[in-house]
Design a protein around this motif. Structure first.
Motif, PDB file in Angstrom:
ATOM      1  N   TRP A   1       0.854  -1.178   0.000  1.00 43.46           N
ATOM      2  CA  TRP A   1       0.000   0.000   0.000  1.00 43.46           C
ATOM      3  C   TRP A   1       0.894   1.234   0.000  1.00 43.46           C
ATOM      4  CZ3 TRP A   1      -0.073   3.928   3.597  1.00 43.46           C
ATOM      5  CH2 TRP A   1       0.477   3.665   4.849  1.00 43.46           C
ATOM      6  N   CYS A   2       0.319   2.353  -0.451  1.00 43.29           N
ATOM      7  CA  CYS A   2       1.069   3.599  -0.491  1.00 43.29           C
ATOM      8  C   CYS A   2       0.122   4.772  -0.657  1.00 43.29           C
ATOM      9  CB  CYS A   2       2.071   3.579  -1.639  1.00 43.29           C
ATOM     10  SG  CYS A   2       1.290   3.548  -3.265  1.00 43.29           S
ATOM     11  N   ASP A   3       0.664   5.969  -0.365  1.00 40.62           N
ATOM     12  CA  ASP A   3      -0.018   7.217  -0.707  1.00 40.62           C
ATOM     13  C   ASP A   3       0.206   7.464  -2.189  1.00 40.62           C
ATOM     14  OD1 ASP A   3      -0.778   7.889   1.945  1.00 40.62           O
ATOM     15  OD2 ASP A   3       1.208   8.703   2.318  1.00 40.62           O
ATOM     16  N   ILE A   4      -0.796   8.032  -2.836  1.00 47.01           N
ATOM     17  CA  ILE A   4      -0.619   8.441  -4.225  1.00 47.01           C
ATOM     18  C   ILE A   4      -0.883   9.946  -4.322  1.00 47.01           C
ATOM     19  CG2 ILE A   4      -1.044   6.202  -5.291  1.00 47.01           C
ATOM     20  CD1 ILE A   4      -3.916   7.033  -5.775  1.00 47.01           C
ATOM     21  N   PRO A   5      -0.172  10.627  -5.209  1.00 46.59           N
ATOM     22  CA  PRO A   5      -0.363  12.079  -5.318  1.00 46.59           C
ATOM     23  C   PRO A   5      -1.735  12.402  -5.901  1.00 46.59           C
ATOM     24  CG  PRO A   5       1.280  11.291  -6.906  1.00 46.59           C
ATOM     25  CD  PRO A   5       0.845  10.113  -6.102  1.00 46.59           C
ATOM     26  N   THR A   6      -2.364  13.428  -5.348  1.00 44.16           N
ATOM     27  CA  THR A   6      -3.640  13.901  -5.874  1.00 44.16           C
ATOM     28  C   THR A   6      -3.621  15.426  -5.887  1.00 44.16           C
ATOM     29  OG1 THR A   6      -4.701  13.958  -3.711  1.00 44.16           O
ATOM     30  CG2 THR A   6      -4.897  11.906  -4.956  1.00 44.16           C
ATOM     31  N   ASP A   7      -4.466  16.004  -6.727  1.00 47.34           N
ATOM     32  CA  ASP A   7      -4.564  17.460  -6.820  1.00 47.34           C
ATOM     33  C   ASP A   7      -5.779  18.009  -6.087  1.00 47.34           C
ATOM     34  OD1 ASP A   7      -2.295  17.671  -8.379  1.00 47.34           O
ATOM     35  OD2 ASP A   7      -3.409  17.420 -10.243  1.00 47.34           O
ATOM     36  N   GLY A   8      -6.523  17.147  -5.447  1.00 48.64           N
ATOM     37  CA  GLY A   8      -7.733  17.614  -4.786  1.00 48.64           C
ATOM     38  C   GLY A   8      -8.338  16.512  -3.951  1.00 48.64           C
ATOM     39  N   PRO A   9      -9.652  16.427  -3.979  1.00 46.77           N
ATOM     40  CA  PRO A   9     -10.332  15.456  -3.117  1.00 46.77           C
ATOM     41  C   PRO A   9     -10.396  14.048  -3.719  1.00 46.77           C
ATOM     42  CG  PRO A   9     -11.954  16.741  -4.278  1.00 46.77           C
ATOM     43  CD  PRO A   9     -10.594  17.283  -4.686  1.00 46.77           C
ATOM     44  N   ASP A  10      -9.349  13.669  -4.428  1.00 47.15           N
ATOM     45  CA  ASP A  10      -9.333  12.347  -5.051  1.00 47.15           C
ATOM     46  C   ASP A  10      -8.937  11.277  -4.036  1.00 47.15           C
ATOM     47  OD1 ASP A  10      -9.968  13.372  -7.576  1.00 47.15           O
ATOM     48  OD2 ASP A  10      -7.867  13.816  -7.975  1.00 47.15           O
ATOM     49  N   LEU A  11      -9.226  10.037  -4.380  1.00 46.03           N
ATOM     50  CA  LEU A  11      -8.808   8.899  -3.569  1.00 46.03           C
ATOM     51  C   LEU A  11      -7.281   8.930  -3.490  1.00 46.03           C
ATOM     52  CD1 LEU A  11     -11.239   6.328  -5.192  1.00 46.03           C
ATOM     53  CD2 LEU A  11     -11.596   7.651  -3.100  1.00 46.03           C
ATOM     54  N   ASN A  12      -6.715   8.828  -2.300  1.00 48.85           N
ATOM     55  CA  ASN A  12      -5.279   9.078  -2.152  1.00 48.85           C
ATOM     56  C   ASN A  12      -4.463   7.905  -1.610  1.00 48.85           C
ATOM     57  OD1 ASN A  12      -6.367   9.242   0.404  1.00 48.85           O
ATOM     58  ND2 ASN A  12      -5.137  10.972   1.047  1.00 48.85           N
ATOM     59  N   ILE A  13      -5.064   6.743  -1.513  1.00 54.07           N
ATOM     60  CA  ILE A  13      -4.351   5.544  -1.059  1.00 54.07           C
ATOM     61  C   ILE A  13      -4.549   4.431  -2.090  1.00 54.07           C
ATOM     62  CG2 ILE A  13      -4.258   3.714   0.702  1.00 54.07           C
ATOM     63  CD1 ILE A  13      -3.192   6.349   1.762  1.00 54.07           C
ATOM     64  N   LEU A  14      -3.481   3.711  -2.382  1.00 51.17           N
ATOM     65  CA  LEU A  14      -3.527   2.548  -3.260  1.00 51.17           C
ATOM     66  C   LEU A  14      -3.167   1.324  -2.427  1.00 51.17           C
ATOM     67  CD1 LEU A  14      -1.951   2.174  -6.743  1.00 51.17           C
ATOM     68  CD2 LEU A  14      -1.261   0.622  -4.950  1.00 51.17           C
ATOM     69  N   VAL A  15      -3.996   0.284  -2.501  1.00 54.31           N
ATOM     70  CA  VAL A  15      -3.723  -1.014  -1.883  1.00 54.31           C
ATOM     71  C   VAL A  15      -3.806  -2.035  -3.001  1.00 54.31           C
ATOM     72  CG1 VAL A  15      -4.484  -2.751  -0.212  1.00 54.31           C
ATOM     73  CG2 VAL A  15      -4.786  -0.313   0.307  1.00 54.31           C
ATOM     74  N   THR A  16      -2.769  -2.841  -3.172  1.00 53.06           N
ATOM     75  CA  THR A  16      -2.800  -3.834  -4.238  1.00 53.06           C
ATOM     76  C   THR A  16      -2.209  -5.156  -3.759  1.00 53.06           C
ATOM     77  OG1 THR A  16      -2.319  -4.237  -6.589  1.00 53.06           O
ATOM     78  CG2 THR A  16      -0.599  -3.143  -5.308  1.00 53.06           C
ATOM     79  N   VAL A  17      -2.754  -6.242  -4.302  1.00 53.40           N
ATOM     80  CA  VAL A  17      -2.297  -7.591  -3.956  1.00 53.40           C
ATOM     81  C   VAL A  17      -2.438  -8.474  -5.197  1.00 53.40           C
ATOM     82  CG1 VAL A  17      -4.573  -8.291  -3.073  1.00 53.40           C
ATOM     83  CG2 VAL A  17      -2.546  -9.515  -2.320  1.00 53.40           C
ATOM     84  N   GLY A  18      -1.500  -9.397  -5.368  1.00 55.03           N
ATOM     85  CA  GLY A  18      -1.556 -10.292  -6.512  1.00 55.03           C
ATOM     86  C   GLY A  18      -1.167 -11.702  -6.142  1.00 55.03           C
ATOM     87  N   LYS A  19      -1.714 -12.643  -6.895  1.00 53.52           N
ATOM     88  CA  LYS A  19      -1.324 -14.046  -6.749  1.00 53.52           C
ATOM     89  C   LYS A  19      -1.755 -14.800  -7.996  1.00 53.52           C
ATOM     90  CE  LYS A  19      -5.171 -16.248  -4.313  1.00 53.52           C
ATOM     91  NZ  LYS A  19      -5.592 -16.874  -3.072  1.00 53.52           N
ATOM     92  N   ARG A  20      -1.183 -15.975  -8.155  1.00 54.50           N
ATOM     93  CA  ARG A  20      -1.578 -16.866  -9.241  1.00 54.50           C
ATOM     94  C   ARG A  20      -2.652 -17.795  -8.721  1.00 54.50           C
ATOM     95  NH1 ARG A  20       4.641 -17.770 -10.902  1.00 54.50           N
ATOM     96  NH2 ARG A  20       4.822 -17.272  -8.709  1.00 54.50           N
ATOM     97  N   SER A  21      -3.732 -17.909  -9.496  1.00 56.01           N
ATOM     98  CA  SER A  21      -4.874 -18.697  -9.057  1.00 56.01           C
ATOM     99  C   SER A  21      -5.676 -19.162 -10.268  1.00 56.01           C
ATOM    100  CB  SER A  21      -5.758 -17.828  -8.154  1.00 56.01           C
ATOM    101  OG  SER A  21      -6.899 -18.515  -7.731  1.00 56.01           O
ATOM    102  N   HIS A  22      -6.076 -20.415 -10.274  1.00 55.65           N
ATOM    103  CA  HIS A  22      -6.926 -20.972 -11.336  1.00 55.65           C
ATOM    104  C   HIS A  22      -6.348 -20.740 -12.733  1.00 55.65           C
ATOM    105  CE1 HIS A  22     -10.010 -21.835  -8.357  1.00 55.65           C
ATOM    106  NE2 HIS A  22      -9.828 -20.605  -7.890  1.00 55.65           N
ATOM    107  N   GLY A  23      -5.021 -20.888 -12.881  1.00 54.44           N
ATOM    108  CA  GLY A  23      -4.376 -20.751 -14.178  1.00 54.44           C
ATOM    109  C   GLY A  23      -4.235 -19.312 -14.653  1.00 54.44           C
ATOM    110  N   GLU A  24      -4.417 -18.350 -13.744  1.00 50.09           N
ATOM    111  CA  GLU A  24      -4.320 -16.942 -14.097  1.00 50.09           C
ATOM    112  C   GLU A  24      -3.454 -16.214 -13.067  1.00 50.09           C
ATOM    113  OE1 GLU A  24      -8.693 -15.957 -15.904  1.00 50.09           O
ATOM    114  OE2 GLU A  24      -8.496 -15.908 -13.725  1.00 50.09           O
ATOM    115  N   THR A  25      -2.969 -15.059 -13.479  1.00 47.64           N
ATOM    116  CA  THR A  25      -2.396 -14.116 -12.529  1.00 47.64           C
ATOM    117  C   THR A  25      -3.503 -13.132 -12.216  1.00 47.64           C
ATOM    118  OG1 THR A  25      -0.184 -14.351 -13.442  1.00 47.64           O
ATOM    119  CG2 THR A  25      -0.640 -12.354 -12.185  1.00 47.64           C
ATOM    120  N   ARG A  26      -3.801 -12.985 -10.946  1.00 47.24           N
ATOM    121  CA  ARG A  26      -4.885 -12.088 -10.534  1.00 47.24           C
ATOM    122  C   ARG A  26      -4.323 -10.988  -9.642  1.00 47.24           C
ATOM    123  NH1 ARG A  26      -9.877 -16.288  -9.354  1.00 47.24           N
ATOM    124  NH2 ARG A  26      -9.892 -17.182 -11.449  1.00 47.24           N
ATOM    125  N   VAL A  27      -4.727  -9.774  -9.948  1.00 43.15           N
ATOM    126  CA  VAL A  27      -4.267  -8.612  -9.183  1.00 43.15           C
ATOM    127  C   VAL A  27      -5.485  -7.758  -8.835  1.00 43.15           C
ATOM    128  CG1 VAL A  27      -2.844  -6.526  -9.211  1.00 43.15           C
ATOM    129  CG2 VAL A  27      -2.023  -8.609 -10.325  1.00 43.15           C
TER     130      VAL A  27
END
Length: 129
Positions: free
Chosen positions: A79-105
Motif C-alpha cells: 500500500w502507499c499514498d498516491i499524489p492527488t490534486d484535490g479530493p481524489d482517492l489518495n491511497i492505493l492497496v494492491t495484492v496479486g497471486k496466481r490462481s486458477h491458471g491466471e495471474t490475478r491482481v
C-alpha cells in the motif's frame, strides 16, 4: 466501506480487455452525495502463470515514497499514498497471486485511514482472488 458501507452503492463497470486478460472495475459511491466516491476497485485476470510482481511494480510507480510492503499476503501486496490534486482517492492497496491458471491482481483506491485497515483489505482480496 470503512465505517460508511451502509450508505454506499457498488457500481460495477463492464469488463475490459487488458492485453490477453480482462479487468473488472467497481466504484463504491454514495447516491445521497454525502461521502463522494469512497473507493474504486479494479481486478485484473491475466491468463498464464506469470508472477504478479510485474503488474504490481507498474502500479507502485503511482506511489509517493515510501511504499509499504505487506509480506505474507498473496504473492506480493503493498500500500502507499498516491499524489492527488484535490479530493481524489489518495491511497492505493494492491495484492496479486496466481490462481486458477491466471495471474490475478486486485487494486483498491480509497481515502486515507488507519494502516492496519490496508493490510486487512489486502488479506481479504488475496483470500478471494
Amino acid at each position: 466501506m470503512i465505517g460508511k458501507s451502509d450508505d454506499l452503492v457498488a457500481n460495477e463497470g463492464e469488463s475490459e480487455r487488458v492485453g490477453a486478460g480482462k479487468a473488472y472495475r467497481c466504484a463504491y459511491e454514495d447516491p445521497k452525495g454525502k461521502y463522494r466516491q469512497s473507493a474504486e476497485l479494479f481486478v485484473a485476470a491475466i491468463p498464464g502463470n506469470q508472477p504478479p510482481r510485474a503488474t504490481i511494480d507498474k502500479l507502485a510507480k503511482e506511489c509517493k515514497q515510501p511504499v509499504t510492503q505487506l509480506p505474507g499476503i498473496g504473492e506480493q501486496a503493498l500500500w502507499c499514498d498516491i499524489p492527488t490534486d484535490g479530493p481524489d482517492l489518495n491511497i492505493l492497496v494492491t495484492v496479486g497471486k496466481r490462481s486458477h491458471g491466471e495471474t490475478r491482481v486486485a487494486t483498491l483506491y480509497l481515502y486515507q485511514t488507519r494502516p492496519d485497515v490496508y493490510a486487512t483489505l489486502a488479506k481479504l482480496f488475496a483470500d478471494r482472488l
